[in-house]
Design a protein around this motif. Structure first.
Motif, PDB file in Angstrom:
ATOM      1  N   GLU A 196       0.816  -1.216   0.000  1.00  0.00           N
ATOM      2  CA  GLU A 196       0.000   0.000   0.000  1.00  0.00           C
ATOM      3  C   GLU A 196       0.847   1.263   0.000  1.00  0.00           C
ATOM      4  O   GLU A 196       0.414   2.302  -0.510  1.00  0.00           O
ATOM      5  N   ASP A 197       2.043   1.189   0.576  1.00  0.00           N
ATOM      6  CA  ASP A 197       2.915   2.366   0.597  1.00  0.00           C
ATOM      7  C   ASP A 197       3.743   2.487  -0.689  1.00  0.00           C
ATOM      8  O   ASP A 197       4.700   3.261  -0.745  1.00  0.00           O
ATOM      9  N   LYS A 198       3.369   1.706  -1.706  1.00  0.00           N
ATOM     10  CA  LYS A 198       4.010   1.713  -3.025  1.00  0.00           C
ATOM     11  C   LYS A 198       5.392   1.042  -3.038  1.00  0.00           C
ATOM     12  O   LYS A 198       6.084   1.052  -4.064  1.00  0.00           O
ATOM     13  N   SER A 199       5.814   0.448  -1.929  1.00  0.00           N
ATOM     14  CA  SER A 199       7.104  -0.233  -1.901  1.00  0.00           C
ATOM     15  C   SER A 199       6.991  -1.597  -2.572  1.00  0.00           C
ATOM     16  O   SER A 199       5.931  -2.238  -2.535  1.00  0.00           O
ATOM     17  N   LYS A 200       8.087  -2.043  -3.180  1.00  0.00           N
ATOM     18  CA  LYS A 200       8.086  -3.313  -3.891  1.00  0.00           C
ATOM     19  C   LYS A 200       8.251  -4.480  -2.928  1.00  0.00           C
ATOM     20  O   LYS A 200       8.880  -4.340  -1.879  1.00  0.00           O
ATOM     21  N   PRO A 201       7.702  -5.632  -3.271  1.00  0.00           N
ATOM     22  CA  PRO A 201       7.912  -6.829  -2.439  1.00  0.00           C
ATOM     23  C   PRO A 201       9.359  -7.283  -2.512  1.00  0.00           C
ATOM     24  O   PRO A 201      10.114  -6.869  -3.395  1.00  0.00           O
ATOM     25  N   ALA A 202       9.763  -8.147  -1.594  1.00  0.00           N
ATOM     26  CA  ALA A 202      11.137  -8.649  -1.564  1.00  0.00           C
ATOM     27  C   ALA A 202      11.463  -9.400  -2.853  1.00  0.00           C
ATOM     28  O   ALA A 202      10.630 -10.157  -3.364  1.00  0.00           O
ATOM     29  N   ARG A 203      12.672  -9.195  -3.348  1.00  0.00           N
ATOM     30  CA  ARG A 203      13.080  -9.822  -4.606  1.00  0.00           C
ATOM     31  C   ARG A 203      13.041 -11.347  -4.527  1.00  0.00           C
ATOM     32  O   ARG A 203      12.617 -12.013  -5.466  1.00  0.00           O
ATOM     33  N   HIS A 204      13.485 -11.896  -3.385  1.00  0.00           N
ATOM     34  CA  HIS A 204      13.514 -13.358  -3.275  1.00  0.00           C
ATOM     35  C   HIS A 204      12.101 -13.940  -3.288  1.00  0.00           C
ATOM     36  O   HIS A 204      11.878 -15.069  -3.748  1.00  0.00           O
ATOM     37  N   TYR A 205      11.119 -13.160  -2.780  1.00  0.00           N
ATOM     38  CA  TYR A 205       9.728 -13.625  -2.792  1.00  0.00           C
ATOM     39  C   TYR A 205       9.211 -13.687  -4.235  1.00  0.00           C
ATOM     40  O   TYR A 205       8.569 -14.671  -4.632  1.00  0.00           O
ATOM     41  N   ILE A 206       9.510 -12.648  -5.008  1.00  0.00           N
ATOM     42  CA  ILE A 206       9.085 -12.633  -6.416  1.00  0.00           C
ATOM     43  C   ILE A 206       9.791 -13.746  -7.184  1.00  0.00           C
ATOM     44  O   ILE A 206       9.182 -14.417  -8.024  1.00  0.00           O
ATOM     45  N   SER A 207      11.055 -13.979  -6.874  1.00  0.00           N
ATOM     46  CA  SER A 207      11.782 -15.061  -7.546  1.00  0.00           C
ATOM     47  C   SER A 207      11.155 -16.413  -7.250  1.00  0.00           C
ATOM     48  O   SER A 207      11.069 -17.283  -8.123  1.00  0.00           O
ATOM     49  N   THR A 208      10.680 -16.585  -6.027  1.00  0.00           N
ATOM     50  CA  THR A 208      10.008 -17.834  -5.651  1.00  0.00           C
ATOM     51  C   THR A 208       8.727 -18.005  -6.456  1.00  0.00           C
ATOM     52  O   THR A 208       8.420 -19.110  -6.946  1.00  0.00           O
TER      53      THR A 208
END
Length: 294
Positions: free
Chosen positions: A112-124
């Motif tokens: 909600e604060d426009k911050s991106k999710p963790a890279r390792h989570y997206i990689s998973t």
């Protein structure tokens, strides 16, 4: 099939690539350059695509651009468009399918604060699209990964497997030639940090040049790629072990050896058949041959 390319031929391939859409460009290049190895063309396409993405990734994934792409995706889903929405967006934007899909997945999981999710989570999520909570996005991402030969976990797994396959081929051919060597695991066990794929226990000569080590590269060797390997790997091997040999299994641009100047690193597209093993046996004296001393 031709694997060692003149600079003019290599430039012609690159120029033709720029005029073709990302998907199916390999099939078009095979028709345009039937004399060239398919593996050579595939490697050239992959390398040039990766360079182009590095140069354009920031511009193509700016916040404004991502918002526009994400809105188009969600609108297309809500309107019931045919599957392949992200693939069509990839064709439009110039981003490879896997990179586009990753960008959309990151936006989907944006906080909600426009911050991106963790890279390792997206990689998973990219490695297992079934974990994506949106059914349509999961399917669209899966399609993109299947279509992308240059980026994404599937493409990386294929490249890793290919590199290992050709490294094993090198070891087998050396064994068949009765050439003794140490491989990376042996060298690391002895405390070496940067190691070539093969360190010859007894040097060999190739075209009159002594070779102490061999590096295997399951790709095409152009000037940019080779300069990168020189900086990151090959000069370290040269400093530690002396002259060596690099095999670019899918070919290379001719005259690449001139980059080294006085540092001897040979370049071939296969293991040379004319290797001569150095004779380390001391010469026999006349007395050993049955002659009497005077």
């Amino acid at each position: 099939m031709v694997r060692v390319l003149s600079r003019s031929t290599h430039n012609s391939v690159l120029e033709s690539m720029q005029k073709l859409p990302y998907r199916n460009r390999l099939a078009s290049l095979i028709k345009l350059f039937p004399e060239l190895s398919v593996d050579t063309l595939r490697s050239i396409v992959s390398q040039e695509c990766q360079r182009r993405m590095k140069c354009n990734h920031g511009r193509l994934t700016s916040t404004e651009t991502v918002e526009v792409m994400y809105s188009r995706f969600t609108n297309s889903v809500s309107m019931g468009d045919e599957p392949g929405i992200l693939l069509r967006l990839s064709d439009e934007t110039g981003l490879t399918p896997a990179l586009l899909a990753r960008t959309i997945v990151e936006r989907h999981y944006q906080r909600e604060d426009k911050s991106k999710p963790a890279r390792h989570y997206i990689s998973t999520l990219m490695k297992n699209t079934a974990l994506i909570d949106d059914r349509d996005l999961a399917f669209e991402t899966y399609l993109c990964l299947l279509e992308d030969e240059d980026y994404g976990p599937i493409a990386e797994a294929v490249k890793h497997s290919l590199g290992y396959e050709y490294e094993m081929r090198l070891r087998m051919e050396l064994d068949e030639g009765n050439i003794t060597f140490l491989h990376e695991e042996h060298l690391r066990a002895r405390g070496y940090d940067k190691t070539p794929d093969v360190k010859l226990e007894i040097p060999v000569a190739v075209d009159g040049q002594v070779i102490n080590w061999i590096e295997s590269k399951a790709l095409f060797g152009d000037e940019d790629a080779h300069r990168g390997y020189l900086k990151d790997q090959l000069y370290s091997y040269w400093n530690r072990f002396g002259p060596g040999l690099v095999i670019y299994w899918f070919g290379f641009v001719e005259d690449l050896e001139k980059i080294h100047q006085n540092r001897i690193i040979l370049i071939r597209d296969e293991l040379p058949k004319n290797m001569v093993v150095m004779n380390l046996n001391p010469p026999k004296f006349l007395s050993d041959a049955g002659c009497s001393k005077t």
